[in-house]
Design an enzyme around this catalytic site. Structure first.
Site, PDB file in Angstrom:
ATOM      1  N   ASP A 115      39.883  44.668  22.021  1.00  0.00           N
ATOM      2  CA  ASP A 115      39.086  44.827  23.234  1.00  0.00           C
ATOM      3  C   ASP A 115      38.334  43.542  23.493  1.00  0.00           C
ATOM      4  O   ASP A 115      38.086  42.760  22.580  1.00  0.00           O
ATOM      5  CB  ASP A 115      38.080  45.964  23.064  1.00  0.00           C
ATOM      6  CG  ASP A 115      36.963  45.569  22.107  1.00  0.00           C
ATOM      7  OD1 ASP A 115      35.902  45.125  22.592  1.00  0.00           O
ATOM      8  OD2 ASP A 115      37.134  45.677  20.881  1.00  0.00           O
TER       9      ASP A 115
ATOM     10  N   CYS B 144      53.240  38.376  40.499  1.00  0.00           N
ATOM     11  CA  CYS B 144      52.331  39.416  40.008  1.00  0.00           C
ATOM     12  C   CYS B 144      52.387  40.645  40.909  1.00  0.00           C
ATOM     13  O   CYS B 144      52.406  40.535  42.140  1.00  0.00           O
ATOM     14  CB  CYS B 144      50.908  38.873  39.938  1.00  0.00           C
ATOM     15  SG  CYS B 144      49.701  40.071  39.328  1.00  0.00           S
TER      16      CYS B 144
ATOM     17  N   HIS C 141      43.023  41.776  38.918  1.00  0.00           N
ATOM     18  CA  HIS C 141      44.128  40.896  38.536  1.00  0.00           C
ATOM     19  C   HIS C 141      44.098  40.576  37.040  1.00  0.00           C
ATOM     20  O   HIS C 141      45.137  40.629  36.364  1.00  0.00           O
ATOM     21  CB  HIS C 141      44.079  39.592  39.331  1.00  0.00           C
ATOM     22  CG  HIS C 141      45.048  38.564  38.814  1.00  0.00           C
ATOM     23  ND1 HIS C 141      46.386  38.563  39.143  1.00  0.00           N
ATOM     24  CD2 HIS C 141      44.870  37.535  37.930  1.00  0.00           C
ATOM     25  CE1 HIS C 141      46.993  37.575  38.504  1.00  0.00           C
ATOM     26  NE2 HIS C 141      46.092  36.943  37.758  1.00  0.00           N
TER      27      HIS C 141
END
Length: 375
Positions: A268, A306, A337
């Site tokens: 994380d 993307c 993004h």
């Protein structure tokens, strides 16, 4: 604790590295590993809605036990029946023990019982013990809780690390004994700094306790990349093979590759959302400063191939404008993004592992981007 509420399934091990492809089965859903967990410190991933996070494909997020203990507090958590109801999140959620946050405070005193400190909110005195950490996390109701450990400054002396390893072991046993929420998994954390003998001892001690998973602590706290690499290479694949392996605070492409190459399953970091809020986009070629003047007239998306919402709908020029005007929408769009990048990144690593091509993936990635092989 009795039977584990989660199950780790090892699907495939890469033939040419320590990377492994797995699956964690939880009551709230399956987590494909390796997995990147977005950080939702205050029961929210900053600037994003839960719908956005789900659409990004995130299977698990992280919450911060220390901050949730301070605000909204345990009384409100009890009233709502836990964090899932409180924030309307129906997928797995992991909470850290609060150890890192407590030990980062300046005004604190460590005793055998726990850590005494002053609340950063009102200055009141608080005693955080392993038992208190377990109480907090059980009331929060995360799917995975973390044992309370001591986070030590990487520059501390050997003798202090030696004492800390023993204290962390005693606190781990107390955490295990105090934990009684059968539907919540509990992970142990081994420490030892950059000292091989202490790492070896701590790993042996912590894995002697039948936790549901294990984490390597005390890395990504300012030490050199080479030092992280040394510890991961030596101890990553010594962690139990039949349970999830977690390295805390990892989120850059370079560190994710290093961690997965050495057997880690979970990590994380606030990095992708924090960078997004400050105008930096993560791409397959490297970092992109969306605030740079060259993007002012650009009709290109952040990245042409993307598939994220931001790249499908907005140009660099528009994003540049949003940041120049300090619009929060820009922070949201870049965070979308960047999380999409990290989540796609681990997905491609999973595919590479399944095909015994992890090292090929690593080589190609660094050849085609300007991310450093060393952070």
């Amino acid at each position: 604790m009795s039977s584990s509420p989660i199950k780790y399934e090892l699907i495939h091990k890469d033939k040419h590295s320590g990377a492994r492809r797995g699956r964690i089965h939880t009551p709230r859903g399956i987590i494909e590993t390796p997995v990147f967990m977005p950080v939702g410190t205050n029961a929210t991933v900053k600037t994003l809605t839960n719908k956005m996070i789900r659409e990004l494909g995130s299977e698990i997020i992280l919450g911060n036990a220390f901050h949730l203990f301070l605000r909204p507090g345990l009384e409100i958590m009890k009233e709502f029946g836990g964090i899932h109801n409180f924030m309307n999140w129906d997928r797995p959620l992991l909470t850290d023990s609060g150890g890192f946050q407590v030990f980062s405070l300046k005004d604190r005193k460590i005793t055998e019982d726990g850590v005494k400190f002053r609340s950063p909110l009102d200055g009141s005195k608080i005693m955080m013990t392993p038992e208190k950490s377990m109480e907090i996390q059980q009331i929060i109701g995360s799917d995975i809780a973390m044992a309370f450990d001591e986070c030590v400054d990487a520059n501390s002396e050997y003798e202090y690390f030696k004492e800390s390893v023993e204290r962390t072991y005693r606190w781990a046993k107390r955490s295990y004994d105090a934990h009684n929420k059968k539907e919540q998994a509990l992970f142990g954390i081994f420490q030892g700094g950059l000292f091989d003998d202490l790492r070896e001892k701590s790993l042996e001690q912590i894995t002697s306790i039948p936790f549901d998973g294990y984490a390597i602590g005390g890395l990504a706290v300012g030490e050199k990349y080479q030092d992280s690499e040394k510890i991961l290479k030596k101890f990553g694949n010594k962690m139990p093979e039949n349970k999830p392996r977690y390295i805390m605070g990892i989120g850059s492409p370079t560190m994710m590759i290093l961690s997965v190459e050495n057997g880690m399953d979970m990590f994380d970091c606030v990095l992708p959302t924090r960078m997004g809020r400050h105008g930096t986009a993560l791409t397959w070629k490297g970092k992109l400063n969306i605030k740079a003047a060259k993007n002012k007239f650009s009709k290109d998306p952040i990245e042409k191939d993307c598939k994220c919402y931001t790249c499908r709908n907005h140009t660099r020029g528009y994003l540049n404008h949003l940041f120049k005007r300090n619009e929060n929408t820009g922070k949201t769009l870049l965070s979308i993004h960047n999380l999409h990048f990290n989540i796609t990144f681990v997905k491609k690593m999973r595919e590479a592992i399944e095909n015994d091509a992890f090292l090929d993936f690593k080589k190609e990635f660094f050849e085609n981007s300007d991310y450093p092989l060393e952070n």
